[in-house]
Design a protein around this motif. Structure first.
Motif, PDB file in Angstrom:
ATOM      1  N   LYS A 145       0.838  -1.212   0.000  1.00  0.00           N
ATOM      2  CA  LYS A 145       0.000   0.000   0.000  1.00  0.00           C
ATOM      3  C   LYS A 145       0.873   1.262   0.000  1.00  0.00           C
ATOM      4  N   SER A 146       2.184   1.103   0.168  1.00  0.00           N
ATOM      5  CA  SER A 146       3.080   2.272   0.257  1.00  0.00           C
ATOM      6  C   SER A 146       3.574   2.686  -1.115  1.00  0.00           C
ATOM      7  N   GLU A 147       3.944   3.965  -1.208  1.00  0.00           N
ATOM      8  CA  GLU A 147       4.438   4.490  -2.480  1.00  0.00           C
ATOM      9  C   GLU A 147       5.797   3.861  -2.803  1.00  0.00           C
ATOM     10  N   ARG A 148       5.979   3.432  -4.042  1.00  0.00           N
ATOM     11  CA  ARG A 148       7.240   2.773  -4.403  1.00  0.00           C
ATOM     12  C   ARG A 148       8.295   3.790  -4.776  1.00  0.00           C
ATOM     13  N   LEU A 149       9.552   3.416  -4.619  1.00  0.00           N
ATOM     14  CA  LEU A 149      10.661   4.273  -5.055  1.00  0.00           C
ATOM     15  C   LEU A 149      10.740   4.229  -6.577  1.00  0.00           C
ATOM     16  N   PRO A 150      11.308   5.283  -7.200  1.00  0.00           N
ATOM     17  CA  PRO A 150      11.459   5.257  -8.665  1.00  0.00           C
ATOM     18  C   PRO A 150      12.262   4.026  -9.108  1.00  0.00           C
ATOM     19  N   ALA A 151      11.856   3.416 -10.232  1.00  0.00           N
ATOM     20  CA  ALA A 151      12.521   2.189 -10.710  1.00  0.00           C
ATOM     21  C   ALA A 151      14.017   2.406 -10.906  1.00  0.00           C
ATOM     22  N   GLY A 152      14.396   3.612 -11.362  1.00  0.00           N
ATOM     23  CA  GLY A 152      15.820   3.900 -11.588  1.00  0.00           C
ATOM     24  C   GLY A 152      16.619   3.852 -10.291  1.00  0.00           C
ATOM     25  N   THR A 153      16.012   4.355  -9.228  1.00  0.00           N
ATOM     26  CA  THR A 153      16.687   4.351  -7.917  1.00  0.00           C
ATOM     27  C   THR A 153      16.901   2.915  -7.447  1.00  0.00           C
ATOM     28  N   VAL A 154      15.839   2.095  -7.587  1.00  0.00           N
ATOM     29  CA  VAL A 154      15.942   0.688  -7.156  1.00  0.00           C
ATOM     30  C   VAL A 154      17.010  -0.027  -7.978  1.00  0.00           C
ATOM     31  N   LYS A 155      17.036   0.256  -9.276  1.00  0.00           N
ATOM     32  CA  LYS A 155      18.001  -0.389 -10.182  1.00  0.00           C
ATOM     33  C   LYS A 155      19.435   0.008  -9.786  1.00  0.00           C
ATOM     34  N   ARG A 156      19.645   1.278  -9.526  1.00  0.00           N
ATOM     35  CA  ARG A 156      20.999   1.757  -9.179  1.00  0.00           C
ATOM     36  C   ARG A 156      21.440   1.148  -7.846  1.00  0.00           C
ATOM     37  N   ARG A 157      20.537   1.134  -6.855  1.00  0.00           N
ATOM     38  CA  ARG A 157      20.905   0.577  -5.555  1.00  0.00           C
ATOM     39  C   ARG A 157      21.162  -0.935  -5.652  1.00  0.00           C
ATOM     40  N   THR A 158      20.355  -1.621  -6.481  1.00  0.00           N
ATOM     41  CA  THR A 158      20.552  -3.063  -6.651  1.00  0.00           C
ATOM     42  C   THR A 158      21.944  -3.340  -7.217  1.00  0.00           C
ATOM     43  N   ALA A 159      22.346  -2.528  -8.199  1.00  0.00           N
ATOM     44  CA  ALA A 159      23.681  -2.707  -8.807  1.00  0.00           C
ATOM     45  C   ALA A 159      24.783  -2.483  -7.773  1.00  0.00           C
ATOM     46  N   LEU A 160      24.624  -1.479  -6.928  1.00  0.00           N
ATOM     47  CA  LEU A 160      25.636  -1.204  -5.892  1.00  0.00           C
ATOM     48  C   LEU A 160      25.700  -2.362  -4.892  1.00  0.00           C
ATOM     49  N   ALA A 161      24.526  -2.851  -4.503  1.00  0.00           N
ATOM     50  CA  ALA A 161      24.493  -3.958  -3.526  1.00  0.00           C
ATOM     51  C   ALA A 161      25.082  -5.234  -4.138  1.00  0.00           C
ATOM     52  N   LEU A 162      24.812  -5.481  -5.413  1.00  0.00           N
ATOM     53  CA  LEU A 162      25.364  -6.668  -6.073  1.00  0.00           C
ATOM     54  C   LEU A 162      26.887  -6.585  -6.175  1.00  0.00           C
ATOM     55  N   ALA A 163      27.385  -5.382  -6.454  1.00  0.00           N
ATOM     56  CA  ALA A 163      28.849  -5.206  -6.542  1.00  0.00           C
ATOM     57  C   ALA A 163      29.489  -5.507  -5.182  1.00  0.00           C
ATOM     58  N   LEU A 164      28.864  -5.022  -4.119  1.00  0.00           N
ATOM     59  CA  LEU A 164      29.378  -5.304  -2.776  1.00  0.00           C
ATOM     60  C   LEU A 164      29.298  -6.806  -2.492  1.00  0.00           C
ATOM     61  N   SER A 165      28.191  -7.422  -2.877  1.00  0.00           N
ATOM     62  CA  SER A 165      28.002  -8.856  -2.644  1.00  0.00           C
ATOM     63  C   SER A 165      29.112  -9.661  -3.333  1.00  0.00           C
ATOM     64  N   GLU A 166      29.414  -9.309  -4.575  1.00  0.00           N
ATOM     65  CA  GLU A 166      30.463 -10.036  -5.314  1.00  0.00           C
ATOM     66  C   GLU A 166      31.816  -9.877  -4.628  1.00  0.00           C
TER      67      GLU A 166
END
Ligand code: SF4
Length: 469
Positions: free
Chosen positions: A364-385
């Motif tokens: 029911k909550s407002e979602r973050l912009p798709a671009g923001t989620v995409k950028r953060r996902t890439a940063l988190a994946l880089a850290l994970s690797e």
């Protein structure tokens, strides 16, 4: 056609004898257990398990579905359509979380003949008998076997005699979840918590061990919620460790508050417990964790990881899940999350971009912009690797006990006790063997032994099939 509580009327006939069947597993480790147990039940009726390379399309296609994210829904539909294309005459059974939530119309248009909801997978063999006996295959009308599981605490009547699909045996001991994490639809799809009778668990593990399984992984929807009478998860770990023929014991995903001193002590005292725990943190920011209704803070989680390393050793493998882009997550909260993940030195971080699920509080909550989620996902994946590579490098030039999960000569692979994937050269078939190896190099999160070139991995990986991470 919705057939609630229909009793099979054909016990005498056996329409499955000689029918070939395939089982496709999507999603979690509980699904892995259920897939193997469904295969057990069908073989007990005379049907024949068709391995991936069977050549001719199977008469029956079982798809154990997942609905944890919208991507999982899409993959489920694609898999059902693929099975229909492969054999237009096949009986296609969709079971599991997607099957529990999908509309009958959507299920039929995806190509399924039979949908079996949660807690009813034990009826698949009977419903297939029904389907063939009643000639429904000619009419292609949907057989819909589902109940409202939200409040159900029934135990699904599945059991396993041996593994057919995987080398390692996933054993389901718990089902359902009474928690209500803000992003998760699983409780609505799997129902309320239920624990399997401890005696039944031990009997099943003795059976699969007697049939050659060397490793078992205990799984559940909320595994930490396991309690069967007086038997807690900690006590069960102790008892399973005495099962004859078993070489390795692992735990599936555990909520942090389930990691008690009793459980860690039982793990340390077990001669076969593997030093790997998968503890989903989901966020490394306190405010986000509150919004997710996770029931713990970052410092609570850190204390759990610290005691796990005290009991299981500094090099114990702690892996985790991290949701990125949860509604309301600011840049600062996201930075906090990455800093906490880095501080905790996980061996593996599974990164999930936030995916709204129907019926959940967060949807029911407002979602973050798709671009923001995409950028953060890439940063988190880089850290994970980076973190996985650092963790794997600790095991280069150290002896590792590896359970071979495939390998018919050439490059073989398996998991070490610390749950790292190890590739090695094998002159003969080694599937199911436990071998001591000394990796020469690490490439990202995997370990390579003498004579294995990184470029050889891609092919070997294609033949893997086994779940990793
Ligand atoms: S504990 Fe939370 S995340 Fe896990 S199944 Fe239950 S509601 Fe979902």
């Amino acid at each position: 056609m919705k057939t609630k509580g229909s009793k099979p009327w054909f016990k005498a006939m056996n329409n499955l004898t000689g029918k070939t069947f395939s089982v496709t597993i999507l999603g979690c480790r509980v699904n892995h257990y259920e897939a193997e147990a469904i295969a057990s039940a069908l073989e007990a009726r005379g049907a024949v398990f068709a391995r991936g390379d069977a050549g001719t399309p199977p008469d029956i296609a079982i798809i154990v579905t997942c609905s944890v994210t919208s991507a999982a829904d899409a993959k489920t539909r694609k898999t059902i359509r693929g099975a229909r294309r492969l054999n237009p005459e096949a009986a296609i059974v969709a079971c599991g979380c997607w099957a529990q939530s999908v509309s009958a119309g959507d299920a039929a248009s995806s190509g399924a003949d039979i949908v079996i909801g949660s807690r009813l997978k034990g009826r698949i063999a009977d419903e297939l008998e029904n389907w063939y006996a009643s000639g429904r295959q000619s009419r292609r009308s949907l057989t819909d076997i589902r109940t409202d599981v939200a409040k159900s605490r029934d135990w699904d009547t599945l059991s396993l005699d041996k593994t057919r699909i995987l080398t390692r045996a996933f054993i389901k001991i718990q089902d359902g979840c009474d928690m209500r994490c803000g992003y998760c639809a699983v409780p609505f799809l799997r129902g309320g918590e239920a624990s399997r009778d401890a005696r039944a668990v031990l009997d099943e593990i003795s059976r699969v061990a007697a049939n050659g399984a060397k490793e078992v992984i205990l799984t559940g929807v909320r595994l930490g919620g396991y309690q069967s009478g007086e038997v807690s998860l900690a006590r069960l770990v102790g008892e399973i460790s005495r099962v004859r023929g078993l070489r390795r014991l692992r735990l599936g995903s555990l909520e942090p508050f389930a990691v008690t001193d009793d459980l860690l002590r039982a793990a340390r005292e077990s001669e076969i417990f593997c030093p790997h725990l998968h503890l989903p943190i989901q966020s490394g920011d306190d405010e986000t964790l509150r919004a997710m209704r996770r029931g713990y803070g970052v410092s609570d989680f850190e204390r759990v990881v610290e005691s796990a390393r005290v009991y299981l050793g500094e090099n114990a493998h702690i892996s985790t899940d991290l949701i990125v882009g949860f509604p309301g997550e600011t840049e600062k909260m996201f930075e906090n999350s990455l800093m906490a993940v880095e501080r905790l030195k996980f061996g593996k971080v599974h990164v999930f971009p936030y995916s709204p699920r129907a019926g959940t509080a967060a949807s029911k909550s407002e979602r973050l912009p798709a671009g923001t989620v995409k950028r953060r996902t890439a940063l988190a994946l880089a850290l994970s690797e980076r973190m996985s590579a650092e963790y794997a490098s600790r095991f280069v030039a150290r002896d590792c006990a590896v359970l071979a999960e495939n390998g018919d000569g050439g490059v073989a692979s398996g998991h070490s006790e610390h749950y790292l994937k190890v590739y090695f050269k094998a002159r003969k078939r080694v599937k199911g063997d436990e071998i001591t190896l000394t990796p020469k190099i690490s490439v990202g999160s995997i370990l390579l032994c003498e004579g294995v070139k990184p470029e050889e991995i891609a092919d070997a990986r294609r033949g893997d099939g086994e779940t990793s991470g």
